[in-house]
Design an enzyme around this catalytic site. Structure first.
Site, short mmCIF file in Angstrom:
data_model
loop_
_atom_site.label_atom_id
_atom_site.label_comp_id
_atom_site.label_asym_id
_atom_site.label_seq_id
_atom_site.Cartn_x
_atom_site.Cartn_y
_atom_site.Cartn_z
N TYR A 1 2.52 5.33 -4.75
CA TYR A 1 3.80 5.31 -4.89
C TYR A 1 4.79 5.43 -4.24
O TYR A 1 5.89 4.34 -4.42
CB TYR A 1 3.93 6.67 -5.27
CG TYR A 1 5.41 7.18 -6.06
CD1 TYR A 1 5.19 6.62 -7.79
CD2 TYR A 1 6.46 8.06 -5.83
CE1 TYR A 1 6.88 6.96 -7.83
CE2 TYR A 1 7.85 8.03 -6.09
CZ TYR A 1 7.45 7.90 -7.48
OH TYR A 1 8.57 7.25 -8.85
N ARG B 1 -3.57 0.73 -7.67
CA ARG B 1 -3.53 2.25 -7.42
C ARG B 1 -2.05 2.77 -6.63
O ARG B 1 -1.30 3.79 -6.85
CB ARG B 1 -4.62 3.13 -7.33
CG ARG B 1 -5.58 3.06 -8.13
CD ARG B 1 -6.59 4.29 -7.90
NE ARG B 1 -7.68 4.15 -9.47
CZ ARG B 1 -7.80 5.02 -9.86
NH1 ARG B 1 -6.35 5.79 -10.51
NH2 ARG B 1 -8.37 4.77 -11.40
N TYR C 1 -8.95 2.80 3.71
CA TYR C 1 -8.83 2.82 1.55
C TYR C 1 -7.56 2.46 1.11
O TYR C 1 -6.90 2.65 1.14
CB TYR C 1 -9.50 3.99 1.05
CG TYR C 1 -9.66 3.66 -0.36
CD1 TYR C 1 -9.66 2.56 -0.67
CD2 TYR C 1 -9.21 5.06 -1.31
CE1 TYR C 1 -9.79 2.26 -2.35
CE2 TYR C 1 -9.67 4.56 -2.14
CZ TYR C 1 -9.95 3.52 -3.10
OH TYR C 1 -10.36 3.80 -4.96
N THR D 1 -11.17 8.82 -5.47
CA THR D 1 -10.07 8.53 -6.13
C THR D 1 -11.01 9.43 -8.01
O THR D 1 -10.36 9.78 -8.77
CB THR D 1 -9.92 7.25 -6.92
OG1 THR D 1 -9.00 6.84 -5.60
CG2 THR D 1 -9.14 6.87 -7.75
N ILE E 1 -18.55 0.80 -1.94
CA ILE E 1 -18.39 2.37 -1.86
C ILE E 1 -18.29 2.29 -3.93
O ILE E 1 -16.85 2.02 -3.68
CB ILE E 1 -17.08 3.36 -1.41
CG1 ILE E 1 -17.42 3.72 0.18
CG2 ILE E 1 -16.78 4.59 -2.43
CD1 ILE E 1 -16.85 4.12 1.21
N LYS F 1 -12.49 0.50 3.15
CA LYS F 1 -13.26 0.03 2.19
C LYS F 1 -11.93 -0.36 1.41
O LYS F 1 -10.61 -0.45 1.08
CB LYS F 1 -13.04 1.11 1.20
CG LYS F 1 -13.36 1.12 -0.79
CD LYS F 1 -13.80 3.06 -0.81
CE LYS F 1 -13.64 2.84 -2.98
NZ LYS F 1 -13.43 3.89 -2.97
#
Length: 293
Positions: A109, A140, A135, A46, A206, A164
């Site tokens: 989304y 997000r 992840y 990202t 990370i 992550k």
């Protein structure tokens, strides 16, 4: 996947003032990470702004990082999206020479159910020639990958080797650590709770802030893994304010401002992201001056 224990950083994609990819700055940033104790590098996560990179620009970033790294550190490549078929197609077609694993974000989304998330990553696991790091970043994606789904994936697919975890929920992180298979890695994706997660049994991080302060943050994680709690927390509290600041007006605008202060790159981001304002830029610059030797 012992190479994923410790501190990884999600590399930015530096841009020149004309918004083109700054290859020379990217080389400087990669060397800065390696020279200051980072354990592995994540390309096109990202923080690398892949959503606004053209295909040829992504290839340029990958090529530059591989050549600059020159085999010194393990590399992880971000390969994810909310179109499962498209992600699978890329996994089957791409040359992964030089990479140790892929990092794949939960679909954003679309807001799939837990079964939809499972089926998405099932398809990815079956297509990927490399180990897969899940992840989870609900802030997000709009959906949370529950521990039960993560553990199901980890048990069903041997190449799903880590997550992550960036929900910012220490209780959820501890549940993952409690229930995970023996060799599955729970990696922090939230800089502020990295040390508590490591001390609870996590494998490292990370990170975004570690990219700006690699020496300090990687030392903190190392001390945490060694259970040197007081020494680790001393570093945590020394840099905690900077973690808040770099996310105050969006990522990677904050960390790019740090790179500008360090003389490594411009602070340019691509729309719809914008630079941090003057007040935050000044505060970050002052923090860099007092923190970096």
């Amino acid at each position: 996947m012992q190479s994923l224990i410790g501190t990884g950083v999600a590399l930015v994609t530096p841009f020149k003032k004309d918004f083109s990819v700054d290859v020379e700055a990217l080389k400087k940033i990669v060397n800065y990470q390696i020279d200051n104790g980072i354990n592995y590098l994540v390309v096109l996560g990202t923080t690398g702004e892949p959503a606004t990179l053209k295909k040829e620009e992504k290839e340029l970033v990958i090529k530059t990082v591989i050549e600059t790294n020159n085999g010194r550190l393990p590399l992880v490549l971000g390969v994810g999206g909310n179109n499962t078929a498209e992600v699978v197609e890329e996994l089957k077609a791409r040359d992964f020479t030089g990479f140790s694993a892929v990092l794949s974000v939960s679909p954003y989304y679309n807001k799939p159910t837990q079964e939809g998330i499972y089926q998405h990553f099932k398809a990815i696991a079956e297509a990927s020639p490399l180990p897969v790091i899940l992840y989870n970043v609900p802030g997000r994606t709009g959906s949370n990958v529950l521990p039960s789904t993560v553990i199901r994936l980890a048990n069903d697919f041997k190449n799903v080797v880590a997550i992550k975890e960036a929900a910012g929920d220490i209780v959820q992180a501890m549940k993952l650590i409690q229930l995970k298979p023996k060799d599955f890695l729970v990696i922090s994706g939230d800089d502020m709770v990295t040390l508590p997660m490591v001390l609870a049994g996590g494998a490292g991080v990370i990170s975004v802030i570690a990219e700006g302060f690699p020496k300090q943050f990687s030392e903190m994680v190392r001390l945490g893994l060694e259970r040197k709690v007081d020494e680790a927390y001393k570093i945590h509290y020394e840099i905690a304010d900077s973690i808040d600041m770099i996310f105050e007006q969006g990522n990677p605008a904050g960390v790019k401002e740090i790179f500008k202060s360090l003389g490594l790159s411009e602070n340019t981001v691509r729309l719809p992201l914008v630079n941090v304002n003057e007040d935050l830029a000044n505060r970050l610059n002052e923090f860099v001056k007092k923190t970096v030797n």
